[in-house]
Design an enzyme around this catalytic site. Structure first.
Site, PDB file in Angstrom:
ATOM      1  N   LYS A  26       1.713 -44.322  -8.251  1.00 21.14           N
ATOM      2  CA  LYS A  26       2.083 -45.212  -9.224  1.00 21.14           C
ATOM      3  C   LYS A  26       3.173 -45.942  -8.552  1.00 21.14           C
ATOM      4  O   LYS A  26       3.720 -45.689  -7.490  1.00 21.14           O
ATOM      5  CB  LYS A  26       2.290 -44.610 -10.563  1.00 21.14           C
ATOM      6  CG  LYS A  26       3.671 -43.361 -10.511  1.00 21.14           C
ATOM      7  CD  LYS A  26       3.808 -42.822 -11.908  1.00 21.14           C
ATOM      8  CE  LYS A  26       2.769 -41.951 -12.162  1.00 21.14           C
ATOM      9  NZ  LYS A  26       1.895 -42.454 -13.176  1.00 21.14           N
ATOM     10  N   ARG A  27       3.249 -47.170  -9.225  1.00 19.40           N
ATOM     11  CA  ARG A  27       4.725 -48.090  -8.956  1.00 19.40           C
ATOM     12  C   ARG A  27       5.884 -47.195  -8.772  1.00 19.40           C
ATOM     13  O   ARG A  27       6.112 -46.463  -9.604  1.00 19.40           O
ATOM     14  CB  ARG A  27       4.674 -49.331  -9.707  1.00 19.40           C
ATOM     15  CG  ARG A  27       3.659 -50.353  -9.462  1.00 19.40           C
ATOM     16  CD  ARG A  27       4.006 -51.577 -10.624  1.00 19.40           C
ATOM     17  NE  ARG A  27       3.835 -50.865 -11.995  1.00 19.40           N
ATOM     18  CZ  ARG A  27       4.834 -50.859 -13.041  1.00 19.40           C
ATOM     19  NH1 ARG A  27       5.972 -51.440 -12.676  1.00 19.40           N
ATOM     20  NH2 ARG A  27       4.718 -50.461 -14.070  1.00 19.40           N
ATOM     21  N   LYS A  82       9.528 -43.960 -14.388  1.00 23.31           N
ATOM     22  CA  LYS A  82       8.384 -42.990 -13.787  1.00 23.31           C
ATOM     23  C   LYS A  82       8.706 -41.600 -13.475  1.00 23.31           C
ATOM     24  O   LYS A  82       7.967 -40.788 -13.078  1.00 23.31           O
ATOM     25  CB  LYS A  82       7.371 -43.817 -13.055  1.00 23.31           C
ATOM     26  CG  LYS A  82       6.611 -44.835 -13.649  1.00 23.31           C
ATOM     27  CD  LYS A  82       5.886 -45.712 -12.778  1.00 23.31           C
ATOM     28  CE  LYS A  82       5.011 -46.757 -13.254  1.00 23.31           C
ATOM     29  NZ  LYS A  82       3.984 -46.667 -13.991  1.00 23.31           N
ATOM     30  N   THR A 108      -2.656 -45.788 -16.747  1.00 22.57           N
ATOM     31  CA  THR A 108      -4.182 -45.505 -16.693  1.00 22.57           C
ATOM     32  C   THR A 108      -4.415 -44.721 -15.358  1.00 22.57           C
ATOM     33  O   THR A 108      -5.601 -44.134 -15.289  1.00 22.57           O
ATOM     34  CB  THR A 108      -4.796 -46.793 -16.366  1.00 22.57           C
ATOM     35  OG1 THR A 108      -4.196 -47.729 -15.183  1.00 22.57           O
ATOM     36  CG2 THR A 108      -4.695 -48.070 -17.699  1.00 22.57           C
ATOM     37  N   LYS A 164      -7.520 -42.116 -14.691  1.00 19.66           N
ATOM     38  CA  LYS A 164      -8.300 -41.905 -13.580  1.00 19.66           C
ATOM     39  C   LYS A 164      -8.450 -40.473 -12.823  1.00 19.66           C
ATOM     40  O   LYS A 164      -9.527 -39.906 -12.577  1.00 19.66           O
ATOM     41  CB  LYS A 164      -7.900 -42.925 -12.555  1.00 19.66           C
ATOM     42  CG  LYS A 164      -7.903 -44.233 -12.681  1.00 19.66           C
ATOM     43  CD  LYS A 164      -6.820 -45.132 -11.775  1.00 19.66           C
ATOM     44  CE  LYS A 164      -6.497 -46.679 -12.183  1.00 19.66           C
ATOM     45  NZ  LYS A 164      -5.489 -47.076 -11.525  1.00 19.66           N
ATOM     46  N   HIS A 223       2.402 -55.168 -23.157  1.00 21.21           N
ATOM     47  CA  HIS A 223       2.058 -53.987 -22.303  1.00 21.21           C
ATOM     48  C   HIS A 223       3.128 -53.016 -21.732  1.00 21.21           C
ATOM     49  O   HIS A 223       2.850 -52.106 -21.351  1.00 21.21           O
ATOM     50  CB  HIS A 223       1.384 -54.938 -21.042  1.00 21.21           C
ATOM     51  CG  HIS A 223      -0.105 -55.464 -21.160  1.00 21.21           C
ATOM     52  ND1 HIS A 223      -1.125 -54.739 -20.869  1.00 21.21           N
ATOM     53  CD2 HIS A 223      -0.342 -56.400 -21.706  1.00 21.21           C
ATOM     54  CE1 HIS A 223      -2.270 -55.098 -21.278  1.00 21.21           C
ATOM     55  NE2 HIS A 223      -1.695 -56.527 -21.744  1.00 21.21           N
TER      56      HIS A 223
END
Ligand SMILES: *Cc1c(COP(=O)(O)O)cnc(C)c1O
Length: 471
Positions: A212-213, A218, A319, A323, A26
C-alpha cells in the site's frame, strides 16, 4: 458557465448544480480536506471567487434562518480567510457519502457532524469495491479457472455468486486444490523476488504481505517493529518461529521525509537479517521496488496474510484488503475502514483482529497518549526499542525511529504493539494447522462477493445518481 455563458438566474443555476453534484468523501486526513487561502485564490480566479462568496452568503443566511447559527464556525464555506472545499462540496451537492460503513458513520458523528444536523437526509454510505475481473480473473487465472470448473462461471459477471464456494469449506479435496494453487502463485512470486532483489525466499514459509502507499497512518512501522522483535527473540532468546517471509511494497510521495525514513528502516532490517546465518532461516524481509497495479497483481495472489493495520478511524475504506481477501489471504487487521465489513462477512473465526477500536483511540486522544508509559510497562517494547538504538546498518543508526515513536507518533504504534504481537503469534500457530488454514482461506474467497466494484457502482446508480435501467 450556467450564469455567465447560458444566462440562467441564480436560483435556476443553483438548482441544476445541486441536482448534478454528489460528493464522495474519500478520506478524512486533514491534508485532503483542502483549505485555500483567499489571498491566493481571489486574484487567480476572481469570478469563481465572487460566486463562492455568493454561495457562502446565501448558505450562512439560510443557516441563521434555521436558528442554527451556532454551527457556522464549523460549516461556513469561507472562514478565517480560507475557502473550505469540503464545506463547499457538501453545500453544493444533493448527496454526501463515505466509502465504508465505519467511515460514513465517522462523517456523520464527527467530521461533518454540524452539516448532518442541518441536512440529516443528505448523508449515506457506499462501501468501495474492486474490479474482480482484474484482481481474480486477470491476476489469478489459476484460481479463477478452478472456481469456474467447481461452481460455474456466473461469478465472473456477478461476484455474489462466488458464495457457492462456501459449501466446499469442509471438502478436503477442494481445500487441498486451493492450497496447491496458492503454492503455485507463491512459487511464481518467489521467482520474481529472486530476479528483482536477489533474495531467495521459501515458498513454504508464511507470505505475510503489506502492500500500500507508504503513510504513517498505515503503520508499516508497526509491522517493522514486530519484525525487529522477532529478530531479537531468534538471535538472543532461542525463539524458533514458523518460517515467514515479510513482503512489502510501497511508494512514498516525493516530499514525505518520514515515509522515506521508514522505507530505509525496512530495507535495513532486511539487510540485517540477510547477513545473519541463524535468523535468515526463519524470517526474511523483502521490499519490492516501484509499487503499482502491475506489481500488486503479482504479489496479491501469493499472500497468506493481508496486513491491514492502520490506526482505527484513519483508513476510509481500503481496497487492497478486498483484493487480498478475494485471493484467499487472511486479514490481520484493526477494526478500521472496510476491515469492519470483512470481519462481518467472514466472522470472528476467519480473521485476526487486534488493537484499539475507534472509540478507544478517541478516548486515548482526549486523555493524552503517553508513549513512555507503554515503554516503561512492557518489557517487549522496551527491549525492542533499546535494540533499535543499537542497530547500525551500512553506517546508519536508527535512534531517530525510537525518538519518533516516543515523542511524535500520533498513530500510536506502541499502544497497539502488545496486541499486534499476540495476534501474530496466533497467526503462526494457526498456520501450522494446514487444513484449518485452508478452510479459513476458502471462506475468505467465498465471502468476498459484496466487495465487487459492480455492487458499488450499482448502489451509486440506484441511490445517488437515480439512473433508471433502459430495457
Ligand atoms: C489497491 C491498490 C492501492 C490501495 O491499497 P490500500 O491497501 O487499500 O491502501 C494502492 N495502490 C495500488 C497500486 C493498488 O493496486
Amino acid at each position: 458557465l450556467l450564469l455567465d455563458e447560458y444566462g440562467y438566474s441564480w436560483d435556476k443555476a443553483w438548482d441544476i448544480t445541486t441536482k448534478t453534484f454528489a460528493y464522495t468523501n474519500h478520506t478524512i486526513m486533514a491534508e485532503a480536506l483542502e483549505k485555500w487561502s483567499v489571498e491566493l485564490f481571489k486574484p487567480l480566479l476572481p469570478r469563481i471567487y465572487s460566486i463562492i462568496e455568493e454561495i457562502n452568503k446565501r448558505f450562512c443566511q439560510w443557516v441563521i434562518d434555521q436558528g442554527k447559527d451556532y454551527t457556522l464556525v464549523e460549516t461556513a464555506i469561507i472562514y478565517d480567510n480560507q475557502i473550505r472545499m469540503a464545506n463547499l462540496s457538501i453545500v453544493g451537492s444533493h448527496n454526501v457519502n463515505g466509502v465504508s460503513k465505519l467511515h460514513s458513520d465517522i462523517l456523520v458523528d464527527s467530521t461533518f457532524r454540524a452539516f448532518h444536523e442541518l441536512y440529516p437526509t443528505k448523508f449515506g454510505n457506499v462501501t468501495n469495491g474492486i474490479a474482480h475481473r482484474r484482481w481474480l480473473g486477470q491476476a489469478n487465472p489459476e484460481l479463477a479457472e478452478y472456481l469456474e470448473d467447481l461452481i460455474g462461471d456466473d461469478f465472473v459477471k456477478d461476484l455474489s455468486k462466488i458464495d457457492k464456494l462456501n459449501k466446499y469449506a469442509k471438502d478436503k479435496k477442494v481445500v487441498e486444490k486451493l492450497q496447491e494453487i496458492k503454492k503455485v502463485k507463491k512459487e511464481q512470486l518467489a521467482k520474481y523476488i529472486q530476479e528483482t532483489t536477489g533474495i531467495t525466499v521459501n515458498p513454504d514459509s508464511i507470505f505475510d504481505v503489506q502492500v500500500k502507499r507508504l503513510h504513517e497512518y498505515k503503520r508499516q512501522l508497526l509491522n517493522a517493529l514486530h519484525i525487529v522483535y522477532l529478530y531479537r527473540e531468534i538471535k538472543y532468546n532461542g525463539l524458533r518461529p514458523v518460517p515467514r517471509t515479510f513482503i512489502f511494497a510501497a511508494k512514498a510521495s516525493s516530499g514525505y521525509q518520514m515515509a522515506k525514513n521508514i522505507i530505509k528502516f525496512i530495507h535495513s532490517i532486511s539487510q540485517l537479517i540477510e547477513s545473519d546465518e541463524l535468523v535468515r532461516d526463519y524470517i526474511k524481509v523483502v521490499f519490492l521496488p516501484d509499487y503499482k497495479v502491475t506489481l500488486a497483481e503479482k504479489i496479491i495472489p501469493a499472500a497468506d496474510i493481508s496486513e491491514q493495520i492502520s490506526q482505527a478511524g484513519k483508513e476510509a475504506s481500503g481496497t487492497g484488503n478486498m483484493k487480498l481477501m478475494l485471493n484467499g489471504a487472511l486479514t490481520l487487521g484493526t477494526l478500521d475502514g472496510a476491515n469492519v465489513e470483512i470481519h462481518e462477512a467472514v466472522g470472528d473465526d476467519n480473521i485476526f483482529i487486534f488493537g484499539l477500536g475507534t472509540p478507544e483511540v478517541d478516548e486515548l486522544n482526549r486523555h493524552g497518549y503517553k508513549p513512555w508509559e507503554y515503554y516503561n510497562s512492557s518489557a517487549r517494547i522496551k527491549d525492542t526499542l533499546d535494540f533499535i538504538r543499537t542497530m547500525t546498518v551500512g553506517g546508519m543508526n536508527f535512534s531517530f525511529i525510537v525518538d519518533y515513536l516516543l515523542t511524535q507518533d500520533s498513530y500510536m504504534c506502541l499502544a497497539d504493539f502488545e496486541s499486534y504481537v499476540a495476534a501474530q503469534e496466533l497467526v503462526a500457530k494457526t498456520y501450522q494447522d494446514k487444513e484449518k488454514w485452508g478452510q479459513m482461506s476458502l471462506i475468505n474467497t467465498a465471502n468476498a462477493g459484496i466487495f465487487s466494484a459492480d455492487r458499488s457502482v450499482e448502489e451509486y446508480a440506484k441511490d445517488i445518481w437515480n439512473i433508471k435501467k433502459v430495457k
